[in-house]
Design a protein around this motif. Sequence first.
Motif, short mmCIF file in Angstrom:
data_model
loop_
_atom_site.label_atom_id
_atom_site.label_comp_id
_atom_site.label_asym_id
_atom_site.label_seq_id
_atom_site.Cartn_x
_atom_site.Cartn_y
_atom_site.Cartn_z
N GLU A 27 36.26 -33.65 -49.37
CA GLU A 27 35.26 -34.78 -49.59
C GLU A 27 34.70 -34.64 -50.84
O GLU A 27 33.70 -35.43 -51.28
CB GLU A 27 34.37 -34.87 -48.42
CG GLU A 27 35.11 -35.22 -47.10
CD GLU A 27 33.97 -35.20 -46.06
OE1 GLU A 27 32.80 -35.33 -46.38
OE2 GLU A 27 34.54 -34.80 -45.06
N LEU A 28 35.00 -33.81 -51.89
CA LEU A 28 34.34 -33.58 -53.10
C LEU A 28 34.62 -34.72 -54.10
O LEU A 28 35.47 -35.28 -54.17
CB LEU A 28 34.61 -32.27 -53.71
CG LEU A 28 34.10 -30.89 -52.99
CD1 LEU A 28 34.98 -29.70 -53.50
CD2 LEU A 28 32.72 -30.97 -52.85
N GLU A 29 33.31 -35.12 -54.71
CA GLU A 29 33.61 -36.07 -55.81
C GLU A 29 32.73 -35.60 -57.10
O GLU A 29 32.14 -34.61 -56.95
CB GLU A 29 33.08 -37.44 -55.33
CG GLU A 29 33.20 -38.04 -53.85
CD GLU A 29 32.80 -39.19 -53.42
OE1 GLU A 29 31.42 -39.08 -53.22
OE2 GLU A 29 33.38 -40.21 -53.48
N GLU A 30 32.81 -36.34 -58.14
CA GLU A 30 31.80 -36.30 -59.07
C GLU A 30 30.50 -36.67 -59.05
O GLU A 30 30.15 -37.64 -59.17
CB GLU A 30 32.47 -37.01 -60.56
CG GLU A 30 33.77 -36.25 -60.83
CD GLU A 30 34.99 -37.33 -60.35
OE1 GLU A 30 34.99 -38.06 -59.41
OE2 GLU A 30 36.05 -37.22 -61.01
N SER A 31 29.96 -35.83 -58.09
CA SER A 31 28.52 -36.23 -57.62
C SER A 31 27.67 -35.13 -57.30
O SER A 31 28.24 -34.29 -56.57
CB SER A 31 28.74 -37.13 -56.34
OG SER A 31 27.60 -37.54 -55.60
N ALA A 32 26.42 -35.03 -57.61
CA ALA A 32 25.44 -34.23 -56.99
C ALA A 32 25.44 -34.40 -55.65
O ALA A 32 24.75 -33.31 -55.08
CB ALA A 32 24.20 -34.47 -57.77
N ALA A 33 25.76 -35.21 -55.00
CA ALA A 33 25.50 -35.22 -53.33
C ALA A 33 26.75 -34.57 -52.81
O ALA A 33 26.66 -34.41 -51.55
CB ALA A 33 25.66 -36.83 -53.22
N ASN A 34 27.38 -33.71 -53.38
CA ASN A 34 28.43 -32.81 -52.97
C ASN A 34 27.79 -31.63 -52.40
O ASN A 34 28.10 -31.07 -51.44
CB ASN A 34 29.48 -32.17 -53.95
CG ASN A 34 30.29 -33.26 -54.43
OD1 ASN A 34 30.55 -34.17 -54.04
ND2 ASN A 34 31.06 -32.92 -55.58
N ILE A 35 26.41 -31.44 -53.00
CA ILE A 35 25.43 -30.52 -52.24
C ILE A 35 24.78 -31.02 -51.11
O ILE A 35 24.04 -32.01 -51.34
CB ILE A 35 24.48 -29.67 -53.00
CG1 ILE A 35 25.12 -28.97 -54.32
CG2 ILE A 35 23.66 -28.76 -52.33
CD1 ILE A 35 24.47 -28.35 -55.31
N LEU A 36 25.31 -30.85 -49.79
CA LEU A 36 24.39 -31.82 -48.63
C LEU A 36 23.03 -31.11 -48.58
O LEU A 36 22.15 -31.93 -48.48
CB LEU A 36 25.12 -31.14 -47.23
CG LEU A 36 26.77 -31.96 -47.45
CD1 LEU A 36 27.57 -30.85 -46.19
CD2 LEU A 36 26.67 -33.08 -47.37
N HIS A 37 22.78 -29.74 -48.46
CA HIS A 37 21.47 -29.38 -48.63
C HIS A 37 21.36 -27.84 -49.16
O HIS A 37 22.83 -27.34 -49.15
CB HIS A 37 20.83 -29.36 -47.25
CG HIS A 37 21.77 -28.83 -46.13
ND1 HIS A 37 22.63 -29.65 -45.41
CD2 HIS A 37 21.71 -27.57 -45.72
CE1 HIS A 37 23.04 -28.91 -44.17
NE2 HIS A 37 22.78 -27.44 -44.66
N TRP A 38 20.54 -27.09 -48.85
CA TRP A 38 20.46 -25.75 -49.26
C TRP A 38 19.94 -25.03 -48.04
O TRP A 38 18.92 -25.42 -47.34
CB TRP A 38 19.59 -25.47 -50.38
CG TRP A 38 19.86 -26.18 -51.76
CD1 TRP A 38 19.93 -27.37 -51.91
CD2 TRP A 38 20.61 -25.42 -52.87
NE1 TRP A 38 20.62 -27.60 -53.40
CE2 TRP A 38 20.87 -26.50 -53.92
CE3 TRP A 38 20.57 -24.03 -53.12
CZ2 TRP A 38 21.26 -26.07 -55.08
CZ3 TRP A 38 20.94 -23.90 -54.65
CH2 TRP A 38 21.29 -24.71 -55.45
N GLU A 39 20.57 -23.95 -47.59
CA GLU A 39 20.14 -23.15 -46.49
C GLU A 39 19.63 -21.77 -46.70
O GLU A 39 19.95 -21.09 -47.64
CB GLU A 39 21.09 -23.15 -45.50
CG GLU A 39 22.08 -22.42 -45.74
CD GLU A 39 23.34 -22.37 -44.77
OE1 GLU A 39 23.43 -23.23 -43.65
OE2 GLU A 39 24.37 -21.31 -44.98
N PRO A 40 18.86 -21.39 -45.88
CA PRO A 40 18.01 -20.00 -46.19
C PRO A 40 19.36 -18.78 -46.15
O PRO A 40 20.05 -19.09 -45.25
CB PRO A 40 17.06 -19.82 -45.07
CG PRO A 40 16.59 -21.20 -44.87
CD PRO A 40 17.90 -21.97 -45.11
#
Lengths: 150, 198
Positions: free
Chosen positions: B162-175
């Motif tokens: 599902e990767l695209e040319e997009s910063a939305a590739n990072i869903l979130h950050w986890e501890p």
Amino acid sequence: MSDDVLRAPLVLEYPFTRTTGPVIGGFLTGLREAMMLGAKRSDGTVMCPPLEYDPLTAEPITELIEIGQAGEVTTWSWAGDPRPQQPFEQPFAWAMVKLDGADTPMLHGVLVDDADAMSTGMRVQIQWREERTGHIADIAGFVPETGDAG
Amino acid sequence: MGYNQDPSVPPAALSGAVSIPDALADLEPVRSVTTPLRMEYTATPGASLSKYLRAMKEKRIIGDVCPDTGMVFVPPRGVSPVSGKRTTETVDVADEGYIESFNITRIPIKGRDDLHPPYVSAWVVPDGSNTGSIALVAGDDLDLDDVRIGMRVKAVWKPDDELEESAANILHWEPTGEPDAEVPDMMRIGRPTDGGAQ
């Protein structure tokens, strides 16, 4: 790696809800009930649409009165190729319409087939929407006057 | 009245003393109106951001190096904001870092049904970068009371297909559970040139 130029849709949207106050709110209440209201100014003239203050004297507006639902086109501009976010999909005329009983004109659309049907001074009347919510779009548009109520 | 009216006295328009035709007097008045503003653009990101977005598709985060200070700026803009000079070197930074600042939002935002309050927005500084950016911090067993400045986090990427040319590739950050980073004193722009806390 491709050197093609990247493109992406970018949508900015602000979903504002505004409080209206009693003057604009009164005008919109009128629209919802298919009644046109104008603001009576201190010199006896009538503004439609109303402002909350008299632009000449800065006096607060305190009286809304019913005015007519037909009037005269004072000036107009043909929109032959409406853009996606304009209020009408078909070609139409932006027009300033001075309603009977008002001394100032209001901006709205006149729904005619082509620019040849438009002229300054022509008589038009309101065409109401069936479903009205208290919004300027409760007026579907103006159409050439037929004498029948919209 | 008029221009000289006492500002402490509400004008009639605000006090409700506006008369309307009798036919409307007993009806529920209109009190508000929605007036959405919507602008649709086609955005082209330019050379530096295009490189950044293409790296994103490979699950890499890249930044520009300032030729004078060695500071690394993410995302790359082609120009160093501290020296004003054109940048010539691009480097990879880590997809792990630390929380420099955060906020917990408990009120829903109209039009953002993808966000489920309460959620954590954080300023995350990737290792190797001198700048942070806004990001969501989440995790299955994330305790909101546990979120803190200096907390170590890593990027959670979308599935590879599902990767695209997009910063939305990072869903979130986890501890990550690692010991907290030592957060350097904040400066207006950038952090120490050793690449931030570790």
